[in-house]
Design an enzyme around this catalytic site. Structure first.
Site, PDB file in Angstrom:
ATOM      1  N   LYS A 244       0.841  -1.209   0.000  1.00 24.05           N
ATOM      2  CA  LYS A 244       0.000   0.000   0.000  1.00 24.05           C
ATOM      3  C   LYS A 244       0.869   1.249   0.000  1.00 24.05           C
ATOM      4  O   LYS A 244       0.596   2.204  -0.734  1.00 24.05           O
ATOM      5  CB  LYS A 244      -0.889  -0.008   1.242  1.00 24.05           C
ATOM      6  CG  LYS A 244      -1.413   1.346   1.660  1.00 24.05           C
ATOM      7  CD  LYS A 244      -2.139   1.291   2.988  1.00 24.05           C
ATOM      8  CE  LYS A 244      -2.424   2.657   3.582  1.00 24.05           C
ATOM      9  NZ  LYS A 244      -1.282   3.305   4.235  1.00 24.05           N
ATOM     10  N   ASN A 245       1.912   1.251   0.836  1.00 28.16           N
ATOM     11  CA  ASN A 245       2.676   2.485   0.997  1.00 28.16           C
ATOM     12  C   ASN A 245       3.734   2.695  -0.082  1.00 28.16           C
ATOM     13  O   ASN A 245       4.525   3.618   0.010  1.00 28.16           O
ATOM     14  CB  ASN A 245       3.281   2.549   2.408  1.00 28.16           C
ATOM     15  CG  ASN A 245       2.183   2.783   3.441  1.00 28.16           C
ATOM     16  OD1 ASN A 245       1.056   3.150   3.081  1.00 28.16           O
ATOM     17  ND2 ASN A 245       2.488   2.564   4.707  1.00 28.16           N
TER      18      ASN A 245
ATOM     19  N   CYS B 157      -4.993   8.448   8.760  1.00 27.57           N
ATOM     20  CA  CYS B 157      -5.371   7.959  10.089  1.00 27.57           C
ATOM     21  C   CYS B 157      -5.015   8.967  11.171  1.00 27.57           C
ATOM     22  O   CYS B 157      -3.968   9.611  11.119  1.00 27.57           O
ATOM     23  CB  CYS B 157      -4.669   6.628  10.355  1.00 27.57           C
ATOM     24  SG  CYS B 157      -5.263   5.297   9.287  1.00 27.57           S
TER      25      CYS B 157
ATOM     26  N   ARG C 240       0.531  14.857  12.695  1.00 30.10           N
ATOM     27  CA  ARG C 240       0.956  14.669  11.308  1.00 30.10           C
ATOM     28  C   ARG C 240       1.064  15.989  10.520  1.00 30.10           C
ATOM     29  O   ARG C 240       0.398  16.167   9.475  1.00 30.10           O
ATOM     30  CB  ARG C 240       0.047  13.658  10.602  1.00 30.10           C
ATOM     31  CG  ARG C 240      -0.092  12.363  11.380  1.00 30.10           C
ATOM     32  CD  ARG C 240      -0.884  11.309  10.669  1.00 30.10           C
ATOM     33  NE  ARG C 240      -0.099  10.607   9.665  1.00 30.10           N
ATOM     34  CZ  ARG C 240      -0.568   9.605   8.929  1.00 30.10           C
ATOM     35  NH1 ARG C 240      -1.800   9.193   9.086  1.00 30.10           N
ATOM     36  NH2 ARG C 240       0.189   9.000   8.035  1.00 30.10           N
TER      37      ARG C 240
ATOM     38  N   ASP D  44       4.014   0.407  12.023  1.00 30.29           N
ATOM     39  CA  ASP D  44       2.818  -0.270  11.503  1.00 30.29           C
ATOM     40  C   ASP D  44       2.790  -1.764  11.848  1.00 30.29           C
ATOM     41  O   ASP D  44       1.824  -2.453  11.520  1.00 30.29           O
ATOM     42  CB  ASP D  44       2.744  -0.100   9.984  1.00 30.29           C
ATOM     43  CG  ASP D  44       2.772   1.356   9.588  1.00 30.29           C
ATOM     44  OD1 ASP D  44       1.767   2.034   9.795  1.00 30.29           O
ATOM     45  OD2 ASP D  44       3.823   1.826   9.108  1.00 30.29           O
TER      46      ASP D  44
ATOM     47  N   ARG E 244      -9.151   0.127   3.388  1.00 29.79           N
ATOM     48  CA  ARG E 244      -8.294   1.122   2.727  1.00 29.79           C
ATOM     49  C   ARG E 244      -6.893   0.567   2.497  1.00 29.79           C
ATOM     50  O   ARG E 244      -6.195   0.977   1.588  1.00 29.79           O
ATOM     51  CB  ARG E 244      -8.172   2.351   3.638  1.00 29.79           C
ATOM     52  CG  ARG E 244      -8.828   3.579   3.118  1.00 29.79           C
ATOM     53  CD  ARG E 244      -8.498   4.766   3.979  1.00 29.79           C
ATOM     54  NE  ARG E 244      -7.058   4.987   4.020  1.00 29.79           N
ATOM     55  CZ  ARG E 244      -6.424   5.682   4.962  1.00 29.79           C
ATOM     56  NH1 ARG E 244      -7.106   6.226   5.954  1.00 29.79           N
ATOM     57  NH2 ARG E 244      -5.125   5.835   4.922  1.00 29.79           N
TER      58      ARG E 244
HETATM   59  N1  EPU Z   1       6.366  14.663  10.551  1.00 34.21           N
HETATM   60  C1  EPU Z   1       6.467  15.985  10.883  1.00 34.21           C
HETATM   61  N2  EPU Z   1       6.438  16.913   9.862  1.00 34.21           N
HETATM   62  C2  EPU Z   1       6.337  16.535   8.553  1.00 34.21           C
HETATM   63  C3  EPU Z   1       6.234  15.171   8.230  1.00 34.21           C
HETATM   64  C4  EPU Z   1       6.249  14.251   9.257  1.00 34.21           C
HETATM   65  O1  EPU Z   1       6.572  16.342  12.061  1.00 34.21           O
HETATM   66  O2  EPU Z   1       6.310  17.427   7.676  1.00 34.21           O
HETATM   67  C5  EPU Z   1       6.364  13.652  11.645  1.00 34.21           C
HETATM   68  C6  EPU Z   1       4.999  12.948  11.761  1.00 34.21           C
HETATM   69  O3  EPU Z   1       4.085  13.707  12.490  1.00 34.21           O
HETATM   70  C7  EPU Z   1       5.379  11.641  12.425  1.00 34.21           C
HETATM   71  C8  EPU Z   1       6.768  11.365  11.850  1.00 34.21           C
HETATM   72  O4  EPU Z   1       7.261  12.608  11.334  1.00 34.21           O
HETATM   73  O5  EPU Z   1       5.476  11.814  13.817  1.00 34.21           O
HETATM   74  C9  EPU Z   1       6.797  10.326  10.759  1.00 34.21           C
HETATM   75  O6  EPU Z   1       5.878  10.663   9.751  1.00 34.21           O
HETATM   76  P1  EPU Z   1       6.086  10.244   8.221  1.00 34.21           P
HETATM   77  O7  EPU Z   1       6.120  11.479   7.392  1.00 34.21           O
HETATM   78  O8  EPU Z   1       7.245   9.325   8.147  1.00 34.21           O
HETATM   79  O9  EPU Z   1       4.771   9.443   7.937  1.00 34.21           O
HETATM   80  P2  EPU Z   1       3.837   9.481   6.646  1.00 34.21           P
HETATM   81  O10 EPU Z   1       4.651   9.614   5.420  1.00 34.21           O
HETATM   82  O11 EPU Z   1       2.715  10.419   6.871  1.00 34.21           O
HETATM   83  C10 EPU Z   1       3.959   6.928   6.154  1.00 34.21           C
HETATM   84  C11 EPU Z   1       2.954   5.827   6.030  1.00 34.21           C
HETATM   85  C12 EPU Z   1       2.460   5.433   7.407  1.00 34.21           C
HETATM   86  C13 EPU Z   1       3.649   4.954   8.223  1.00 34.21           C
HETATM   87  C14 EPU Z   1       4.695   6.075   8.277  1.00 34.21           C
HETATM   88  C15 EPU Z   1       5.945   5.666   9.013  1.00 34.21           C
HETATM   89  C16 EPU Z   1       1.930   6.229   3.920  1.00 34.21           C
HETATM   90  C17 EPU Z   1       0.739   6.652   3.138  1.00 34.21           C
HETATM   91  N3  EPU Z   1       1.846   6.295   5.226  1.00 34.21           N
HETATM   92  O12 EPU Z   1       3.259   8.019   6.723  1.00 34.21           O
HETATM   93  O13 EPU Z   1       1.583   4.344   7.214  1.00 34.21           O
HETATM   94  O14 EPU Z   1       3.218   4.620   9.520  1.00 34.21           O
HETATM   95  O15 EPU Z   1       5.052   6.489   6.957  1.00 34.21           O
HETATM   96  O16 EPU Z   1       6.532   4.552   8.407  1.00 34.21           O
HETATM   97  O17 EPU Z   1       2.947   5.809   3.352  1.00 34.21           O
HETATM   98  C18 EPU Z   1      -0.330   3.074   7.534  1.00 34.21           C
HETATM   99  O18 EPU Z   1      -0.007   2.485   6.503  1.00 34.21           O
HETATM  100  O19 EPU Z   1      -1.268   2.710   8.283  1.00 34.21           O
HETATM  101  C19 EPU Z   1       0.399   4.271   7.916  1.00 34.21           C
HETATM  102  C20 EPU Z   1      -0.012   5.135   8.834  1.00 34.21           C
END
Ligand code: EPU
Length: 437
Positions: free
Chosen positions: A23-24, A119, A124, A308, A416
């Site tokens: 998915k990711n 989620c 975030r 995850d 999803r």
């Molecule tokens: N963060 C910030 N500022 C930013 C971006 C991130 O503070 O501009 C913080 C976030 O708040 C969090 C941390 O950095 O505390 C990590 O966030 P990241 O950006 O790595 O997460 P993401 O890209 O929003 C993806 C996956 C998540 C998975 C995380 C970590 C997708 C669509 N989502 O989220 O997957 O948990 O990386 O590996 O790729 C899921 O699949 O259920 C899911 C939540």
């Protein structure tokens, strides 16, 4: 109409399932196709809600997407891309549209993207994304419910992320592929799904390399071309079913589970008393006749224990002897789901301290980000509502483990992100009915 799962508990999961594409990775790769006018073909595409949402967003921009859910192929024709403005109706659905900023900037010189969804597992924010685009020379700001980006041409630069964010790394990586000059992204995320995205971008004509110490180097090129790419398998789906097999004292062969991408998970599985057998085409996990043991672990960025994987592992630990501790260091609010498990008979307490590991960036911020799990605890059926995707899967496993009937609502979250999840659970012997509410 909303749907519910009614689960009759008490099964040991046994049999075989096949993992599909991640998915990711797949949704980001659909977005990457926007960089190159023409038809990009993805294979091993899972049948999940997030692919549908991303397809709808891209179609709203003028792309033509053909998805054969059975065959797992998806063709994205981006030659008819007509607008850089993602309609407001797609705000709040998932976290993918913000990743379109780079491709839309390259094709139109501007992008408008409504507020993000996804989620509710923490605040975030998108500050790393916005700051990264500003460093690349774009004007990037949030106003009137949307993110606005403007740039005639992006210019390569050195960006150091405050935390190795998956989304920010992917966003800046895609943006950098056609920037003028070289971009260096330091303290970047290096998850296998990001490497898979880099492979697609390279196949499209990008010059992109992974340096030592969490650094990506991207040398901008003038244009990219469509490519044909097989999405890597979903290591979260694999670990989720692996933990379920062991927690229910079952025996499941997970075809397509890839040891390379499960290295950290497999160690924790073994420490917790679960066992596995690595085969050429997958991994067999089993918990039958095994004594499950408590562990202390913390989640972290790759190559650590994925955030995850935490939720299915917690279910397994409710069945392990003794007191386990899990310290969540990626999201500040990812234990909200345990309250329903406690109603089912689990004994889990959450703390704002950094337990069982080093201090993390959430220390003394009053986020409930550590959990102590006492086991083994028998679980009983209950009525529960899913708060987020990964929690949803863990509720399903808890329901399979529980005595009696569990009614699970909010199943759109699971759908999803998990390919044909009911079908797969049923194939392993679980009794799940899907009813319309
Ligand atoms: N963060 C910030 N500022 C930013 C971006 C991130 O503070 O501009 C913080 C976030 O708040 C969090 C941390 O950095 O505390 C990590 O966030 P990241 O950006 O790595 O997460 P993401 O890209 O929003 C993806 C996956 C998540 C998975 C995380 C970590 C997708 C669509 N989502 O989220 O997957 O948990 O990386 O590996 O790729 C899921 O699949 O259920 C899911 C939540």
């Amino acid at each position: 109409m909303a749907r519910k799962y009614i689960v009759e508990g008490g099964s040991n999961l046994e049999g075989e399932i096949t993992i599909r594409g991640a998915k990711n990775a797949v949704t980001k790769e659909m977005v990457a196709s926007l960089l190159a006018p023409g038809v990009t073909r993805l294979r091993n595409v899972p049948d999940i809600g997030d692919v549908d949402i991303t397809r709808r967003v891209m179609e709203s921009l003028g792309c033509k997407i053909t998805h054969d859910a059975e065959a797992g192929t998806l063709e994205s024709d981006t030659s008819s891309l007509a607008t850089p403005e993602v309609p407001a109706e797609y705000s709040g659905l998932n976290r993918i549209p913000i990743l379109m900023a780079g491709p839309l900037l390259h094709r139109f010189g501007r992008a408008v993207i409504p507020m993000m969804g996804g989620c509710g597992i923490g605040e975030r924010p998108l500050d790393f994304h916005l700051q990264g685009f500003q460093s690349l020379g774009a004007k990037a700001e949030y106003r009137d419910g949307a993110y606005h980006f403007n740039a005639d041409k992006l210019t390569g630069t050195r960006i150091t992320l405050p935390f190795p964010s998956v989304g920010a790394t992917e966003n800046l990586m895609m943006a950098a592929t056609m920037a003028r000059g070289t971009t260096e992204i330091r303290n970047a995320a290096i998850e296998p799904e990001i490497v898979d995205l880099a492979l697609l971008l390279q196949a499209m004509g990008a010059i992109i390399s992974q340096e030592t110490d969490r650094t990506w180097m991207i040398q901008g090129v003038d244009s990219l071309r469509p490519a044909d790419h097989r999405v890597l398998n979903d290591r979260i789906e694999a670990a989720s079913f692996a933990a379920s097999a062991v927690a229910t004292r079952g025996d499941v062969f997970i075809r397509g589970a890839d040891q390379l991408h499960l290295l950290a998970f497999l160690n924790w599985m073994r420490r917790a008393g679960g066992e596995f057998e690595v085969r050429p085409d997958g991994i067999r996990f089993y918990g039958r006749d095994r004594k499950l043991k408590s562990i202390a672990a913390e989640t972290g960025v790759h190559p650590g224990l994925m955030t995850d994987w935490q939720q299915p592992l917690v279910i397994l630990l409710t069945q392990a002897e003794g007191m386990s501790v899990i310290h969540e260091t990626v999201y500040e609010n990812r234990f909200g789901y345990v309250e329903a498990l406690n109603r089912m008979g689990a004994k889990i307490q959450v703390f704002s301290e950094c337990l069982g590991g080093r201090d993390c960036r959430f220390r003394q911020l009053n986020h409930q980000h550590s959990a102590v799990i006492w086991g083994p605890t028998p679980l009983q059926g209950a009525e529960i509502e899913i708060p987020d995707l990964r929690a949803g899967f863990s509720y399903l496993v808890a329901a399979v483990l529980a005595k009696g009937r569990t009614s699970i609502s909010g199943v759109r979250y699971i759908e999803r992100g998990y390919d044909r999840v009911v079908e797969k659970f049923r194939a392993l012997g679980a009794s799940i009915q899907v009813v319309e509410e």
